[in-house]
Scaffold this motif. Structure first.
Motif, PDB file in Angstrom:
ATOM      1  N   THR A 258       0.865  -1.281  -0.118  1.00  0.00           N
ATOM      2  CA  THR A 258      -0.020  -0.070  -0.022  1.00  0.00           C
ATOM      3  C   THR A 258       0.952   1.155   0.014  1.00  0.00           C
ATOM      4  OG1 THR A 258      -1.867  -1.192   1.214  1.00  0.00           O
ATOM      5  CG2 THR A 258      -1.874   1.363   1.330  1.00  0.00           C
ATOM      6  N   ILE A 259       1.972   1.120   0.804  1.00  0.00           N
ATOM      7  CA  ILE A 259       2.734   2.297   0.761  1.00  0.00           C
ATOM      8  C   ILE A 259       3.422   2.406  -0.530  1.00  0.00           C
ATOM      9  CG2 ILE A 259       5.125   3.381   1.725  1.00  0.00           C
ATOM     10  CD1 ILE A 259       4.210   1.816   4.287  1.00  0.00           C
ATOM     11  N   ILE A 262       1.088   4.427  -2.937  1.00  0.00           N
ATOM     12  CA  ILE A 262       0.847   5.498  -2.639  1.00  0.00           C
ATOM     13  C   ILE A 262       1.965   6.492  -2.934  1.00  0.00           C
ATOM     14  CG2 ILE A 262       0.462   7.293  -0.812  1.00  0.00           C
ATOM     15  CD1 ILE A 262      -1.092   5.175   0.762  1.00  0.00           C
ATOM     16  N   THR A 263       3.250   5.978  -2.844  1.00  0.00           N
ATOM     17  CA  THR A 263       4.376   6.697  -3.021  1.00  0.00           C
ATOM     18  C   THR A 263       4.907   6.653  -4.548  1.00  0.00           C
ATOM     19  OG1 THR A 263       5.907   5.004  -2.270  1.00  0.00           O
ATOM     20  CG2 THR A 263       5.352   6.718  -0.483  1.00  0.00           C
ATOM     21  N   ASN A 303      -5.595   3.277   4.934  1.00  0.00           N
ATOM     22  CA  ASN A 303      -5.023   4.120   3.773  1.00  0.00           C
ATOM     23  C   ASN A 303      -5.149   5.487   3.948  1.00  0.00           C
ATOM     24  OD1 ASN A 303      -5.510   1.295   2.304  1.00  0.00           O
ATOM     25  ND2 ASN A 303      -5.915   2.291   0.564  1.00  0.00           N
ATOM     26  N   GLU A 304      -5.942   6.084   4.607  1.00  0.00           N
ATOM     27  CA  GLU A 304      -6.079   7.545   4.966  1.00  0.00           C
ATOM     28  C   GLU A 304      -4.838   7.612   5.866  1.00  0.00           C
ATOM     29  OE1 GLU A 304      -6.708  11.458   5.204  1.00  0.00           O
ATOM     30  OE2 GLU A 304      -7.406  10.132   3.659  1.00  0.00           O
ATOM     31  N   PHE A 307      -1.620   7.643   4.032  1.00  0.00           N
ATOM     32  CA  PHE A 307      -1.246   8.688   3.271  1.00  0.00           C
ATOM     33  C   PHE A 307      -1.080  10.141   3.844  1.00  0.00           C
ATOM     34  CE2 PHE A 307      -3.069  12.794   1.220  1.00  0.00           C
ATOM     35  CZ  PHE A 307      -2.570  12.546   0.078  1.00  0.00           C
ATOM     36  N   ARG A 308      -1.588  10.412   5.124  1.00  0.00           N
ATOM     37  CA  ARG A 308      -1.266  11.294   5.844  1.00  0.00           C
ATOM     38  C   ARG A 308       0.217  11.246   6.451  1.00  0.00           C
ATOM     39  NH1 ARG A 308      -6.410  12.073  10.135  1.00  0.00           N
ATOM     40  NH2 ARG A 308      -8.059  12.253   8.812  1.00  0.00           N
ATOM     41  N   ILE A 310       2.603   9.800   5.265  1.00  0.00           N
ATOM     42  CA  ILE A 310       3.505   9.992   4.068  1.00  0.00           C
ATOM     43  C   ILE A 310       3.538  11.404   3.710  1.00  0.00           C
ATOM     44  CG2 ILE A 310       3.656   9.477   1.435  1.00  0.00           C
ATOM     45  CD1 ILE A 310       2.465   6.719   2.039  1.00  0.00           C
ATOM     46  N   GLN A 311       2.569  12.037   3.802  1.00  0.00           N
ATOM     47  CA  GLN A 311       2.675  13.632   3.474  1.00  0.00           C
ATOM     48  C   GLN A 311       3.548  14.542   4.351  1.00  0.00           C
ATOM     49  OE1 GLN A 311       1.190  12.866   0.126  1.00  0.00           O
ATOM     50  NE2 GLN A 311       0.962  15.143   0.423  1.00  0.00           N
TER      51      GLN A 311
END
Length: 315
Positions: A258-259, A262-263, A303-304, A307-308, A310-311
Motif C-alpha cells: 500500500t505504501i 501511494i508513493t 489507507n488514509e 497517506f497522511r 507519507i505527506q
C-alpha cells in the motif's frame, strides 16, 4: 486533529493540570499538543528537556523514572488531575543481553511514579500498555486472556499492568491501562516499521523486509489520542485494561505494498529478513471493550492514515 469536547472537564473553572511521562516521545508529544489545544496546564517529564520555545502553560521537567531520588526531586509536591504514562521504549533485547534495564524502565519506573505522585488531586492515571503483553496467545487478542510475555519489555509492561490493577483493587487508585496495538502517524521515530518503509519507498530504494505474512493491527495516532482523552471523562474505565486498535488485521506485506502504491516507488525484497524468534504471526485486537466502556472506535482508515503519514514525511 479534531479536538474532543469533554463536557465535564470544560465545565470546570480552574485549568486542568496534566503530567505526561515521555512527553518528548511520539505518543506523549501528541498528548501534550492536544492538552495544550484544550487550554490545560501541561507538564512533560522526560529524560531530556526541550530547548525550543514553549507556551506559557507548558513546563518541561527532566528525570529518570527508574531513579527514585531524581524523580522525587523533579516532581516535588506538584498536583495533577491527570497523568499519562508514555515512558519507556520498545526494545526486544533478551534478558541475558541487557534486558534488566528495559524491565526496570517499564516496571520499577511505574512503581516509583505511583509512590511519588501526589494523589490528593489525581482523577485518572493512564498507563500506556502494549500488544506485546499478549505474546503468542491466539488472535484476536482480548483483555481477558492471560498474557504470555516473551521479552523483558513485554514482561515489564505486564508487571506494570497487574501492579496498577492491584492498586485499584486495594487503594482505589484511578488507573486505566490502554493496551495499544501498532500505533503510527506523523512524528513517529524514523527507526520504526512504517516510517522506515515510507522512507525507503520515497527514496525509491531497494531494501530487505520479511516475507510479510504476519497479521498485524495498525491504529492511527489521532484515534489513540481520542481514546486517551475519553478515559478522562468516564469512571467506568477505572481499573480496566482496554485494547486500542483498529480491530482489522492486515498483513505486513499488504501494508508495504500500500505504501508502494501511494508513493509510487520502492523495491522491497520480501524474505530478505527473517522473522523474530517466537514471533506471533497473528497479532490483532478485539476492540469491543473500548466501544462498550469508552464509546470509542477508530475513525481513520489504514489507507488514509498512511497517506497522511507519507505527506508529513515528505515535508
Amino acid at each position: 486533529m479534531e479536538i474532543n469536547q469533554i463536557n465535564v472537564i470544560q465545565a470546570m473553572n480552574d485549568k486542568i493540570r496534566i503530567l505526561v511521562i515521555g512527553g518528548n516521545g511520539f505518543i506523549g508529544g501528541h498528548v501534550v499538543n492536544h492538552a495544550l489545544e484544550l487550554g490545560w496546564e501541561v507538564t512533560s517529564l522526560s529524560l531530556s528537556g526541550n530547548l525550543t520555545e514553549q507556551p506559557t502553560n507548558l513546563k518541561y521537567i527532566t528525570a529518570d523514572i527508574t531513579n527514585f531520588i531524581s524523580l522525587k526531586k523533579a516532581l516535588g509536591v506538584a498536583k495533577f488531575e491527570y497523568v499519562v504514562n508514555c515512558g519507556g521504549y520498545i526494545d526486544h533485547t533478551l534478558f541475558s543481553k541487557g534486558g534488566r534495564s528495559i524491565l526496570n524502565m517499564h516496571f520499577i519506573g511505574v512503581i516509583n511514579l505511583v509512590e511519588l505522585l501526589n494523589r490528593s488531586a489525581l482523577k485518572s492515571f493512564i498507563n500506556i500498555g502494549s500488544s506485546d503483553e499478549y505474546g503468542n496467545v491466539i488472535a484476536p487478542q482480548t483483555e481477558i486472556q492471560r498474557e504470555e510475555p516473551i521479552s523483558p519489555y513485554s514482561l515489564g509492561k505486564v508487571a506494570s499492568t497487574h501492579f496498577l490493577q492491584m492498586l485499584h483493587r486495594t487503594e482505589n487508585f484511578p488507573v486505566t491501562t490502554l493496551r495499544l496495538f501498532l500505533t503510527y502517524g506523523p512524528g513517529q521515530s524514523g527507526n520504526r516499521f512504517i516510517p522506515q518503509i515510507i522512507s525507503g519507498c520515497l527514496e525509491d530504494a531497494i531494501f530487505p523486509v520479511s516475507k510479510g505474512e504476519q497479521l498485524r493491527d495498525f491504529c492511527y495516532i489521532d484515534d489513540v489520542i481520542d481514546a486517551i482523552f475519553l478515559v478522562f471523562n468516564t469512571s467506568k474505565s477505572a481499573g480496566e485494561v482496554i485494547n486500542i486498535a483498529s480491530g482489522n488485521p492486515v498483513t505486513i506485506r499488504n501494508v508495504i505494498e500500500t505504501i508502494q502504491d501511494i508513493t509510487g516507488g520502492g523495491s522491497p525484497e520480501f524474505g530478505g529478513i527473517s522473522y523474530r524468534p517466537r514471533e506471533n504471526m497473528q497479532l490483532y485486537a478485539n476492540i469491543d471493550k473500548a466501544d462498550t466502556l469508552l464509546n470509542w472506535g477508530p475513525k481513520v482508515t489504514l489507507n488514509e492514515g498512511l497517506f497522511r503519514t507519507i505527506q508529513w514525511l515528505k515535508k
